[in-house]
Design an enzyme around this catalytic site. Sequence first.
Site, mmCIF file in Angstrom:
data_model
loop_
_atom_site.group_PDB
_atom_site.id
_atom_site.type_symbol
_atom_site.label_atom_id
_atom_site.label_comp_id
_atom_site.label_asym_id
_atom_site.label_seq_id
_atom_site.Cartn_x
_atom_site.Cartn_y
_atom_site.Cartn_z
ATOM 1 N N ARG A 14 0.838 -1.214 0.000
ATOM 2 C CA ARG A 14 0.000 0.000 0.000
ATOM 3 C C ARG A 14 0.870 1.261 0.000
ATOM 4 N NH1 ARG A 14 -0.287 4.619 2.913
ATOM 5 N NH2 ARG A 14 0.185 3.427 4.796
ATOM 6 N N ASP A 15 1.588 1.487 1.097
ATOM 7 C CA ASP A 15 2.357 2.728 1.234
ATOM 8 C C ASP A 15 3.466 2.781 0.183
ATOM 9 O OD1 ASP A 15 3.721 4.977 2.174
ATOM 10 O OD2 ASP A 15 3.506 4.421 4.264
ATOM 11 N N HIS A 213 5.755 4.194 12.570
ATOM 12 C CA HIS A 213 5.722 4.133 11.101
ATOM 13 C C HIS A 213 6.754 5.163 10.614
ATOM 14 C CE1 HIS A 213 3.215 3.862 7.257
ATOM 15 N NE2 HIS A 213 3.786 5.041 7.060
ATOM 16 N N HIS A 215 9.227 6.643 7.964
ATOM 17 C CA HIS A 215 9.812 6.771 6.620
ATOM 18 C C HIS A 215 11.296 7.076 6.821
ATOM 19 C CE1 HIS A 215 6.257 6.516 3.971
ATOM 20 N NE2 HIS A 215 5.636 6.771 5.103
ATOM 21 N N CYS A 246 4.895 9.070 0.202
ATOM 22 C CA CYS A 246 3.503 9.502 0.225
ATOM 23 C C CYS A 246 3.307 10.475 -0.923
ATOM 24 C CB CYS A 246 3.164 10.174 1.558
ATOM 25 S SG CYS A 246 1.491 10.837 1.581
ATOM 26 N N ASN A 255 9.174 3.705 3.693
ATOM 27 C CA ASN A 255 9.308 3.279 5.089
ATOM 28 C C ASN A 255 10.605 2.523 5.272
ATOM 29 O OD1 ASN A 255 7.170 2.472 7.537
ATOM 30 N ND2 ASN A 255 6.352 3.775 5.928
#
Length: 307
Positions: A14-15, A213, A215, A246, A255
């Site tokens: 996803r990310d 989380h 990055h 993002c 991440n």
Amino acid sequence: MLPNKVKIIEVGVRDGLQNESKVVPIDVKIKLIELLADSGLSVIEATSFVSPKWVPQLSDHKNIIESINSNQYLSSLNKEMNYPVLTPNMKGFDNAISAGVKEVAIFAAASEAFSKSNINCSIDESIERFIPILEKAKDLGIPVRGYVSCVLGCPFQGEVKVSQVVQVSKKLKDIGCYEISLGDTIGVGTPSKTTQLISALKNEIDVSHLAVHFHDTYGQALANILASMQSGISNIDASVSGLGGCPYAKGASGNVATEDLVYMLDGMGIETGINLDKLIKAGDYISQYLGRVNGSKVALAKLNSAC
Ligand code: HMG
Ligand code: MG
């Protein structure tokens, strides 16, 4: 005191992929999910039910969930698997539930400017939007995770006050999120700031309900994770081969690479349930598909030493 065991939430599909401009075909995404599941990961964030106009890469969300739910290999794994998805509003939540999703995540921010840029509303409006989602989710028995972005800095306003992060996190917890994932969206945090933030949050939220989380834009992610674990955190988000960023935070890189995290935890004797060699296979698969140098230092070292 460090945890004996850590839960890793894999966010690469996803990310990671949300940031890719070239659309990745669904069979590649599903193959990646299979490889990740095969490595022992049991929480794999699968997609987002966001507007396809905002994130075209994830417009196949319905098909992704249906493919996961009908996938023979994934069904044959004799362990409980979890494929949460992001839902920004009721429309996304309803679509996710109709597709067969069993867990969702809502996402707020600690910075007004980021909230506007990411979900086109203020922080207060986002909370108002989330309340009915949490109510419906409760009725349906769907667990909801909450993200807070920009906890250690914002791409638009710079500094973000610890008190603001605590306030938004507490709101998400109070409306029913079972876990709050603290997003260092642009990777600017350092270990001392991380420790300070978690210490403030622990006055309001039990640390077992917090996740991190990070990055890795400034190369601080592993150091920040160590500081987080020393503060009692045992839920950690990571992205295979460090995929991503993002789309609404210019310049943000992916991440922390899951491979680098697992290597560090293995070396510290902290249990993850993940097989590093199999995980490297998954990261190598998607890096090769994207024609990208693998973003995990551990994967590069292991792959190079194997030739
Ligand atoms: P909006 O434009 O204000 O929405 O966007 P709207 O309610 O005015 O609707 C506009 C159009 O979008 C309508 O369609 C809606 O039906 C449609 P039209 O009438 O024009 O044809 N629409 C939807 N379609 C599908 N699914 C939906 C949906 N909602 C509306 N759920 C919205 C508001 C929230 C939808 C938009 O801003 C959006 O999708 N944002 C998502 C941005 C995003 O995905 N960002 C990345 C994820 S967050 C992240 O990466 C951070 C994190 O990793 C933590 C960290 O690192 O900090 C989690
Ligand atoms: Mg993120």
